[in-house]
Structures are given as structure tokens and as C-alpha cells.
Design an enzyme around this catalytic site. Sequence first.
Site: not given
Length: 262
Positions: A11, A14, A164
Site C-alpha cells: 500500500h 510501503h 491488515r
Amino acid sequence: MGLVPTMGALHEGHLSLIRLAAREADVVAASLFVNPTQFAANEDFGSYPRREADDIGMLEAAGCRLVYCPQLTEIYPPGDSTRVRVGALSEDLEGAIRPQFFEGVASVVTRLFAHLGPDLAVFGEKDYQQLLVIRALTRDLGFPIRILGGPTQRDPDGLAMSSRNAYLGAAERRQAGALPAALQQACKRLAAGEAISDVCGDARSSLLSAGFSSVDYIEARHAETLSPMGTGSATAGVPGRILAAARLGTTRLIDNLPFQRS
Ligand code: PAF
């Protein structure tokens, strides 16, 4: 070479680390490896999102020139029994709740460093304790690698970006913004000198009122050692970090923010 180790399911958080590495290094590399040793048996290793082809496209577009996607046996060869354990720093907070986690992280990061030999490596500040654990192992094992922390990237409501977050249902996603809001409010009160136990206790209550099912910890610590902060004037001007982990339904969220007491 600048390395950004990841477990994929990339995402914007990163990609911001890739861009940071690109400002500091001639060549940026990333690793994609969902590391089994950092998951407990009851955790989400099996269901952790895996989208390697999409991830590689995103990495290339962000300026990454080398992607290392090792097989399990390249990282953990048959018969492997070597693990890396980073003492006290890794035993508190996340380490107390997830006892296998930092040993798994330290073991895989040590192998990634040994396989790729980067000059610098970038890790997100969202996993703040992980960043400190990796700094400690790099120093203790004598890797000539500069470790950089990349600022946490956030959604408009403040929620820290995380692979997550995709586990959250729509109603949970609306509630999740209560976590960064509680930390921001706590930081203001800590900076104003209010008692740490009152501030952290109120932050915990506000999360439970906002619909979080449980709070694993909310702690205000020294930013460099994660040791508990004392009381009174001794803490004035000392860099602090408030760190929290809480569960919304079955999803566990972590976050942290810096603060300084006046
Ligand atoms: O932060 C992560 O994504 C992982 O813990 C890491 C550092 C890539 C090790 O598997």
C-alpha cells in the site's frame, strides 16, 4: 543499494518507504516474503493477503529496480535451526503479547541482510518497536547497514496504513479512526505534563467506548529504549513514544506517536 523488506500486500505506506530509499541510495531493492516464523499458530499466516504480481508492478512504478521473492527453503533451508533473539527490547509490548514475533522478524531480516548485503534498509515507523529491534540486531551483529525509519502514512481519518486494514468490515473501518484520535489526544495531554497513568487509562477507556473489543496495551515510553517513563521533572524534554495495540472484532491494529513532556 537501499533495501525495503516487506511481506507484500503493498500500500502507499510501503511505496513511501521505496521513495525514501530512492532518495538515499543509487539502487532500490525490495523483498516480498510472508515470513512464517513471525506468526503464531493461531495467527493469519494462511490468510495473509498475497498478490505478488500486483506488488511487483507497484514496486516498479515507484522506482524499485530489484525484487527478491525467495522460496521458503531459500530463507529456511531444510534442517535449519538457527534463530536470532534480540534481548529485553523485544520482550515487552508486542513481544509480551506475541512472544514468537520478534524472533521471527529478527531471523528473517538477518537472512535478508546476509543474502542481499544492502548499504541501507528502510522500515516503517508504524511498527516502531520492530524498527528499534532491527536497529539493535544490526548494531549487535555488526552489519554495515544504515537503518532508516519512514514516517507512518495515514488515511484521511488518521488510521495508519496497514495491509491488515483490509480485514476491517465497513462499520469497523469507521470505528478504527478512534485509535489515532486517542493517541493524538493522549500526546497533547502528555506534552502538557499530565500523569502518564491517567492519560493512558483514559485513552484505553475511549477506545473501548468507541467499539474496540479489547486493548492489548497503551503505554508511554522512552522513544529510544522503550523503557517506562518516570514521573515528574525528570521526563521533561525526553523524547517519548506512546504505543498502542487494540482489537476491533478479529482485527488487531497497532499505532504509535511521538511526544515530549514540557
Ligand atoms: O514489517 C514487515 O512487513 C515484516 O515484519 C518484515 C520486516 C518484512 C519482516 O518479515
